[in-house]
Design an enzyme around this catalytic site. Structure first.
Site, PDB file in Angstrom:
ATOM      1  N   ASN A  62      15.685  54.258  27.149  1.00 63.25           N
ATOM      2  CA  ASN A  62      15.897  55.267  28.186  1.00 63.25           C
ATOM      3  C   ASN A  62      16.363  56.601  27.600  1.00 63.25           C
ATOM      4  O   ASN A  62      16.731  57.511  28.354  1.00 63.25           O
ATOM      5  CB  ASN A  62      16.943  54.763  29.190  1.00 63.25           C
ATOM      6  CG  ASN A  62      16.435  53.575  29.990  1.00 63.25           C
ATOM      7  OD1 ASN A  62      15.535  53.715  30.811  1.00 63.25           O
ATOM      8  ND2 ASN A  62      16.987  52.404  29.742  1.00 63.25           N
ATOM      9  N   ARG A  86      18.465  45.989  23.843  1.00 66.16           N
ATOM     10  CA  ARG A  86      18.508  45.317  25.145  1.00 66.16           C
ATOM     11  C   ARG A  86      18.403  43.796  25.038  1.00 66.16           C
ATOM     12  O   ARG A  86      19.220  43.062  25.582  1.00 66.16           O
ATOM     13  CB  ARG A  86      17.397  45.870  26.043  1.00 66.16           C
ATOM     14  CG  ARG A  86      17.591  45.541  27.511  1.00 66.16           C
ATOM     15  CD  ARG A  86      16.426  46.065  28.348  1.00 66.16           C
ATOM     16  NE  ARG A  86      16.242  47.497  28.175  1.00 66.16           N
ATOM     17  CZ  ARG A  86      15.180  48.165  28.622  1.00 66.16           C
ATOM     18  NH1 ARG A  86      14.217  47.524  29.266  1.00 66.16           N
ATOM     19  NH2 ARG A  86      15.071  49.455  28.417  1.00 66.16           N
ATOM     20  N   GLU A 144      28.686  58.210  15.699  1.00 64.17           N
ATOM     21  CA  GLU A 144      28.538  56.957  16.449  1.00 64.17           C
ATOM     22  C   GLU A 144      29.808  56.566  17.189  1.00 64.17           C
ATOM     23  O   GLU A 144      30.909  56.928  16.773  1.00 64.17           O
ATOM     24  CB  GLU A 144      28.234  55.834  15.449  1.00 64.17           C
ATOM     25  CG  GLU A 144      26.757  55.565  15.246  1.00 64.17           C
ATOM     26  CD  GLU A 144      26.126  54.831  16.415  1.00 64.17           C
ATOM     27  OE1 GLU A 144      26.848  54.388  17.328  1.00 64.17           O
ATOM     28  OE2 GLU A 144      24.886  54.697  16.420  1.00 64.17           O
ATOM     29  N   ASP A 145      29.662  55.779  18.243  1.00 67.12           N
ATOM     30  CA  ASP A 145      30.836  55.251  18.944  1.00 67.12           C
ATOM     31  C   ASP A 145      30.924  53.730  18.823  1.00 67.12           C
ATOM     32  O   ASP A 145      31.801  53.112  19.416  1.00 67.12           O
ATOM     33  CB  ASP A 145      30.779  55.616  20.441  1.00 67.12           C
ATOM     34  CG  ASP A 145      29.669  54.886  21.169  1.00 67.12           C
ATOM     35  OD1 ASP A 145      28.566  54.742  20.583  1.00 67.12           O
ATOM     36  OD2 ASP A 145      29.887  54.436  22.306  1.00 67.12           O
ATOM     37  N   LYS A 191      27.776  47.370  22.177  1.00 64.03           N
ATOM     38  CA  LYS A 191      27.539  48.805  21.974  1.00 64.03           C
ATOM     39  C   LYS A 191      26.614  49.044  20.792  1.00 64.03           C
ATOM     40  O   LYS A 191      26.846  48.515  19.705  1.00 64.03           O
ATOM     41  CB  LYS A 191      28.868  49.543  21.766  1.00 64.03           C
ATOM     42  CG  LYS A 191      29.660  49.670  23.048  1.00 64.03           C
ATOM     43  CD  LYS A 191      30.857  50.590  22.859  1.00 64.03           C
ATOM     44  CE  LYS A 191      31.620  50.726  24.166  1.00 64.03           C
ATOM     45  NZ  LYS A 191      32.889  51.443  23.960  1.00 64.03           N
ATOM     46  N   GLY A 192      25.580  49.818  21.011  1.00 64.74           N
ATOM     47  CA  GLY A 192      24.628  50.154  19.967  1.00 64.74           C
ATOM     48  C   GLY A 192      23.563  49.082  19.758  1.00 64.74           C
ATOM     49  O   GLY A 192      22.596  49.288  19.034  1.00 64.74           O
ATOM     50  N   LYS A 234      20.121  48.777  15.076  1.00 70.57           N
ATOM     51  CA  LYS A 234      21.443  48.861  14.453  1.00 70.57           C
ATOM     52  C   LYS A 234      22.067  47.466  14.488  1.00 70.57           C
ATOM     53  O   LYS A 234      21.858  46.751  15.466  1.00 70.57           O
ATOM     54  CB  LYS A 234      22.329  49.838  15.235  1.00 70.57           C
ATOM     55  CG  LYS A 234      21.749  51.259  15.306  1.00 70.57           C
ATOM     56  CD  LYS A 234      22.516  52.110  16.321  1.00 70.57           C
ATOM     57  CE  LYS A 234      21.789  53.431  16.562  1.00 70.57           C
ATOM     58  NZ  LYS A 234      22.417  54.272  17.587  1.00 70.57           N
ATOM     59  N   THR A 259      27.010  57.296  28.863  1.00 72.99           N
ATOM     60  CA  THR A 259      26.136  56.226  29.342  1.00 72.99           C
ATOM     61  C   THR A 259      26.569  54.853  28.818  1.00 72.99           C
ATOM     62  O   THR A 259      26.109  53.835  29.336  1.00 72.99           O
ATOM     63  CB  THR A 259      24.674  56.505  28.952  1.00 72.99           C
ATOM     64  OG1 THR A 259      24.682  57.147  27.683  1.00 72.99           O
ATOM     65  CG2 THR A 259      23.981  57.379  29.974  1.00 72.99           C
ATOM     66  N   ASP A 291      24.124  59.579  17.729  1.00 77.98           N
ATOM     67  CA  ASP A 291      23.876  58.484  18.647  1.00 77.98           C
ATOM     68  C   ASP A 291      23.920  59.107  20.048  1.00 77.98           C
ATOM     69  O   ASP A 291      24.483  60.185  20.240  1.00 77.98           O
ATOM     70  CB  ASP A 291      24.979  57.427  18.472  1.00 77.98           C
ATOM     71  CG  ASP A 291      24.921  56.341  19.534  1.00 77.98           C
ATOM     72  OD1 ASP A 291      23.811  55.856  19.824  1.00 77.98           O
ATOM     73  OD2 ASP A 291      25.987  55.989  20.086  1.00 77.98           O
ATOM     74  N   LEU A 292      23.304  58.463  21.009  1.00 78.33           N
ATOM     75  CA  LEU A 292      23.288  59.014  22.377  1.00 78.33           C
ATOM     76  C   LEU A 292      24.393  58.406  23.258  1.00 78.33           C
ATOM     77  O   LEU A 292      25.341  59.093  23.660  1.00 78.33           O
ATOM     78  CB  LEU A 292      21.914  58.758  23.018  1.00 78.33           C
ATOM     79  CG  LEU A 292      21.781  59.108  24.504  1.00 78.33           C
ATOM     80  CD1 LEU A 292      21.956  60.603  24.739  1.00 78.33           C
ATOM     81  CD2 LEU A 292      20.420  58.642  25.038  1.00 78.33           C
ATOM     82  N   ASP A 293      24.250  57.120  23.542  1.00 80.39           N
ATOM     83  CA  ASP A 293      25.127  56.458  24.509  1.00 80.39           C
ATOM     84  C   ASP A 293      26.566  56.385  23.995  1.00 80.39           C
ATOM     85  O   ASP A 293      26.841  55.692  23.019  1.00 80.39           O
ATOM     86  CB  ASP A 293      24.619  55.038  24.815  1.00 80.39           C
ATOM     87  CG  ASP A 293      23.217  55.059  25.421  1.00 80.39           C
ATOM     88  OD1 ASP A 293      22.937  55.952  26.229  1.00 80.39           O
ATOM     89  OD2 ASP A 293      22.408  54.173  25.081  1.00 80.39           O
ATOM     90  N   SER A 339      18.773  56.803  18.774  1.00 76.46           N
ATOM     91  CA  SER A 339      19.263  55.965  19.867  1.00 76.46           C
ATOM     92  C   SER A 339      18.477  54.683  19.999  1.00 76.46           C
ATOM     93  O   SER A 339      17.249  54.697  19.999  1.00 76.46           O
ATOM     94  CB  SER A 339      19.174  56.729  21.190  1.00 76.46           C
ATOM     95  OG  SER A 339      19.485  55.860  22.263  1.00 76.46           O
ATOM     96  N   ALA A 340      19.204  53.584  20.149  1.00 74.86           N
ATOM     97  CA  ALA A 340      18.572  52.273  20.329  1.00 74.86           C
ATOM     98  C   ALA A 340      18.002  52.103  21.734  1.00 74.86           C
ATOM     99  O   ALA A 340      17.396  51.084  22.042  1.00 74.86           O
ATOM    100  CB  ALA A 340      19.611  51.183  20.066  1.00 74.86           C
ATOM    101  N   SER A 341      18.205  53.118  22.578  1.00 70.44           N
ATOM    102  CA  SER A 341      17.828  52.964  23.988  1.00 70.44           C
ATOM    103  C   SER A 341      16.401  53.414  24.293  1.00 70.44           C
ATOM    104  O   SER A 341      15.960  54.469  23.855  1.00 70.44           O
ATOM    105  CB  SER A 341      18.782  53.772  24.866  1.00 70.44           C
ATOM    106  OG  SER A 341      18.331  53.771  26.193  1.00 70.44           O
TER     107      SER A 341
HETATM  108  C1  BG6 Z   1      22.186  51.595  22.936  1.00 68.65           C
HETATM  109  C2  BG6 Z   1      23.374  51.194  23.754  1.00 68.65           C
HETATM  110  O1  BG6 Z   1      22.219  52.981  22.718  1.00 68.65           O
HETATM  111  O2  BG6 Z   1      20.968  51.258  23.603  1.00 68.65           O
HETATM  112  C3  BG6 Z   1      23.308  49.734  24.130  1.00 68.65           C
HETATM  113  O3  BG6 Z   1      24.564  51.447  23.013  1.00 68.65           O
HETATM  114  C4  BG6 Z   1      21.966  49.430  24.808  1.00 68.65           C
HETATM  115  O4  BG6 Z   1      24.378  49.444  24.995  1.00 68.65           O
HETATM  116  C5  BG6 Z   1      20.823  49.872  23.894  1.00 68.65           C
HETATM  117  O5  BG6 Z   1      21.847  48.049  25.063  1.00 68.65           O
HETATM  118  C6  BG6 Z   1      19.443  49.634  24.519  1.00 68.65           C
HETATM  119  O6  BG6 Z   1      19.298  50.448  25.631  1.00 68.65           O
HETATM  120  P1  BG6 Z   1      18.125  50.303  26.692  1.00 68.65           P
HETATM  121  O7  BG6 Z   1      18.303  51.540  27.568  1.00 68.65           O
HETATM  122  O8  BG6 Z   1      16.840  50.337  25.950  1.00 68.65           O
HETATM  123  O9  BG6 Z   1      18.338  49.038  27.410  1.00 68.65           O
HETATM  124 MG    MG Z   2      26.628  54.436  21.278  1.00 71.05          MG
END
Ligand code: BG6
Ligand code: MG
Length: 216
Positions: free
Chosen positions: A117, A48, A168-169, A44-45, A144, A16, A8-10, A113-115
């Site tokens: 970014n 958005r 994972e965190d 967390k995880g 997730k 982050t 996992d990233l964040d 990563s779910a992000s």
């Molecule tokens: C996950 C984070 O990795 O990504 C969440 O743990 C976050 O907190 C999710 O909401 C989505 O991220 P982003 O950058 O696409 O808004």
């Molecule tokens: Mg995380």
């Protein structure tokens, strides 16, 4: 035996998770909604839009889709501001040595990563070269705790799930790893990590030896 490690990233590779918290907190305050660290654990995880829904449920106002999109964008603007200053010094302790150790031992490495970014953050940390594949929010349908993101990572690495370790965190992330039938390592607070196969307090404790000792 361990053939691949999926990170996992964040909150695992870099902190982050703290920036997501700060950005959501700012948005919640702007909306006059309650928000604290305990509530943040639920986010967390989580993606958005789903995170936004959970925050808006704290109040009783209803919002149109357009309004929700603009609120999510506003949070993301706060977040993008915060991640601008990330440098390789922001890698959490022990992560770079672990990535190097995995590489030299021929263990494959993925990011799940779910992000949206994720690529920006990985670029800023300058660790892109270590990852054999990166699966981010853009490449999956279900977030997730659905196992999809970890399954796709394993598929892309061509490694059977039973030979994969996920790190994972977040509770949602640990559930996703277990649903994918992988070995789950939780970093941080035991309370949010019931289902993990191994829990470490700090990323410093993440070594290939430690993973191999506990892997089953
Ligand atoms: C996950 C984070 O990795 O990504 C969440 O743990 C976050 O907190 C999710 O909401 C989505 O991220 P982003 O950058 O696409 O808004
Ligand atoms: Mg995380």
């Amino acid at each position: 035996f361990i053939e691949a490690v999926i990170f996992d990233l964040d909150g695992v590779i870099t902190d982050t998770a703290e920036y997501h918290y700060l950005a959501w907190k700012q948005l919640a305050e702007e909306l006059g909604l309650p928000f604290d660290r305990q509530f943040n654990e639920k986010l967390k995880g989580v993606g958005r839009m789903d995170s936004l829904e959970l925050i808006l449920q704290q109040g009783n106002k209803s919002y149109t889709i357009e309004e929700k999109i603009s609120l999510a964008n506003r949070k993301n603007d706060h977040y993008k501001q915060l991640i601008q200053k990330i440098t390789p010094n922001d890698l959490l302790p022990g992560i770079l040595p672990l990535l190097k150790e995995l590489k030299t031992n021929g263990v494959k490495i993925a990011l799940a990563s779910a992000s949206k970014n994720a690529f920006t953050v990985i670029d800023k940390l300058q660790v892109g070269e270590y990852f054999d594949t990166i699966v981010d929010a853009g490449k999956i349908v279900k977030g997730k705790p659905d196992p999809e993101i970890f399954m796709v990572a394993a598929e892309q690495l061509k490694v059977p799930v039973q030979n994969c370790v996920g790190i994972e965190d977040a509770e949602a992330g640990i559930r996703a790893i277990k649903e994918a039938n992988m070995f789950a390592v939780g970093v941080g607070n035991e309370d949010s990590m019931h289902q993990a196969d191994l829990i470490v307090k700090d990323t410093n404790e993440l070594t290939l030896e430690r993973l191999r000792e506990n892997f089953k």
